[in-house]
Scaffold this active site. Structure first.
Site, PDB file in Angstrom:
ATOM      1  NE  ARG A  58      -3.550   0.205   4.991  1.00 57.27           N
ATOM      2  CZ  ARG A  58      -4.951   0.457   4.900  1.00 57.27           C
ATOM      3  NH1 ARG A  58      -5.704   0.168   5.737  1.00 57.27           N
ATOM      4  NH2 ARG A  58      -5.204   1.053   3.573  1.00 57.27           N
ATOM      5  CB  THR A  59       3.129  -1.013   6.724  1.00 57.29           C
ATOM      6  OG1 THR A  59       2.191  -2.101   6.255  1.00 57.29           O
ATOM      7  CG2 THR A  59       4.032  -1.920   7.452  1.00 57.29           C
ATOM      8  CE  LYS A  86      22.160  10.179  -5.907  1.00 57.30           C
ATOM      9  NZ  LYS A  86      22.356  10.619  -4.570  1.00 57.30           N
ATOM     10  NE  ARG A 108       5.895  -2.927   3.453  1.00 62.19           N
ATOM     11  CZ  ARG A 108       4.710  -3.151   3.386  1.00 62.19           C
ATOM     12  NH1 ARG A 108       4.080  -2.031   2.430  1.00 62.19           N
ATOM     13  NH2 ARG A 108       3.973  -3.563   4.104  1.00 62.19           N
ATOM     14  CG  HIS A 136       3.604  -8.013   6.224  1.00 60.26           C
ATOM     15  ND1 HIS A 136       3.954  -7.060   7.332  1.00 60.26           N
ATOM     16  CD2 HIS A 136       2.575  -7.047   5.340  1.00 60.26           C
ATOM     17  CE1 HIS A 136       3.445  -5.838   7.364  1.00 60.26           C
ATOM     18  NE2 HIS A 136       2.688  -5.856   6.141  1.00 60.26           N
TER      19      HIS A 136
HETATM   20  C1  NCD Z   1      -0.085  -5.441   2.996  1.00 54.67           C
HETATM   21  C2  NCD Z   1       1.449  -5.623   2.335  1.00 54.67           C
HETATM   22  O1  NCD Z   1       2.136  -4.519   2.111  1.00 54.67           O
HETATM   23  O2  NCD Z   1       1.940  -6.747   2.020  1.00 54.67           O
HETATM   24  N1  NCD Z   1      -0.381  -4.304   3.159  1.00 54.67           N
HETATM   25  C3  NCD Z   1      -0.074  -3.648   4.427  1.00 54.67           C
HETATM   26  O3  NCD Z   1       0.933  -4.165   4.820  1.00 54.67           O
HETATM   27  N2  NCD Z   1      -0.858  -2.784   4.860  1.00 54.67           N
HETATM   28  C4  NCD Z   1      -0.974  -6.300   1.876  1.00 54.67           C
HETATM   29  C5  NCD Z   1      -0.847  -5.723   0.568  1.00 54.67           C
HETATM   30  O4  NCD Z   1      -0.270  -4.628   0.134  1.00 54.67           O
HETATM   31  O5  NCD Z   1      -1.877  -5.999   0.015  1.00 54.67           O
END
Ligand code: NCD
Length: 316
Positions: A58-59, A86, A108, A136
């Site tokens: 989703r992110t 690698k 990320r 986050h």
């Molecule tokens: C969160 C994350 O990745 O930190 N999820 C997200 O961003 N959709 C929370 C999670 O993974 O639990």
């Protein structure tokens, strides 16, 4: 203008006024996202690269849509395998991409601090899309917007954050943001899932859900971050659900109009009863996803303005 940063690396360095500026701008994009024609040219001609060193559905989708709706050229890079296998270092990967002259990197990474390090090595703006257990920031901002729209305000609310606090960057960024807005925050979870330095946060800690949820306005559930655990944190998922999973009985201790949140992905029947998650009279989980795109559009617009002013100064 209050938001004058080149990067968005965390909530920690953001003033209250900068947070409000982002949320107000995001309201505008939330309206735009309801229209049939959703595209504007705020980022036209700019290149956005999404670098995901950790799984995300989703992110990443949210950042990709946000960039495309603003007119940017968006490229997605899944980096869990490939060059990482690698043996290339994070900094080498960053320098390679930097040489391709992107304007915005969305990153990320499974290690706390990795995104800050990367931001020091590149010329463009960087957004932290989650670094290890650290921060986050876009999740906390989208949660804040969701709360403000549901409750009509973002201050003096009783907010419970429940579950795996210790491993959660979502909990950390939310604690920082909601604290800056003068809310009363309670953390609820088993002692094994509370961070060791919890007393520094100035929040109330509960190990009992019923006591912790009493009269709260907002119930924020968290996913069990099993990928960050090395065993022994919870007895079994069944027992965890009995003690810390949100069901209607536990929810009845919160205020009658309390909202239920979860950042996703959810483990139904572990952290939350599936019927609560789907109950649109209580759950704002879909609204969180919707606000995610709007908040990311707002942040990218603000960063691009700061970036281009700095860029122009460099050139003149
Ligand atoms: C969160 C994350 O990745 O930190 N999820 C997200 O961003 N959709 C929370 C999670 O993974 O639990």
């Amino acid at each position: 203008m209050s938001f004058t940063q080149k990067h968005l690396l965390g909530i920690e360095g953001l003033a209250q006024s900068a947070i409000l500026e982002i949320l107000d701008k995001a309201e505008k994009y939330a309206d735009l996202n309801l229209k049939t024609h959703k595209r504007v040219d705020v980022l036209a001609g700019l290149t956005q690269i999404n670098m995901f060193f950790e799984n995300s559905t989703r992110t990443q989708a949210s950042f990709e849509l946000a960039g495309k709706r603003l007119g940017a050229d968006v490229m997605n890079m899944q980096l869990q395998g490939s060059s990482i296998k690698k043996g290339e270092t994070l900094v080498d990967t960053a320098l390679t991409l930097n040489a391709m002259r992107p304007d915005l990197l969305v990153v990320r990474h499974p290690h706390s601090g990795a995104v800050d390090l990367l931001a020091q090595k590149v010329n463009c703006s960087v957004i932290n899309a989650g670094d290890g257990q650290h921060e986050h920031p876009t999740q906390a901002l989208l949660d804040a917007l969701t709360i403000r729209r549901a409750k009509g305000r973002l201050h003096r609310l009783n907010i419970a954050i429940c579950g795996d606090i210790a491993h959660s960057r979502v909990a950390r960024s939310n604690l920082l943001l909601l604290g800056k807005m003068e809310n009363r925050i309670r953390l609820i979870g088993p002692p094994t899932l509370m961070p060791s330095q919890i007393s520094e946060f100035g929040v109330e800690v509960y190990h009992d859900m019923l006591a912790g949820l009493k009269d709260v306005d907002v119930v924020m559930m968290l996913r069990l971050q099993k990928e960050r655990m090395d065993g022994g944190f919870i007895p079994s998922e069944r027992e965890y659900f009995q003690r810390y999973g949100l069901d209607f009985k536990k929810l009845s201790h919160a205020k009658d109009d309390a909202i239920v949140m979860h950042p996703g992905p959810m483990n139904r029947g572990v952290e939350i009863d599936g019927d609560i998650a789907d109950d649109v009279t209580r759950s704002v989980i879909q609204e969180q996803v919707e606000m995610g795109v709007a908040v990311r559009m707002a942040i990218m617009e603000l960063l691009s303005k700061n970036y281009s002013t700095k860029h122009k100064k460099l050139l003149s």
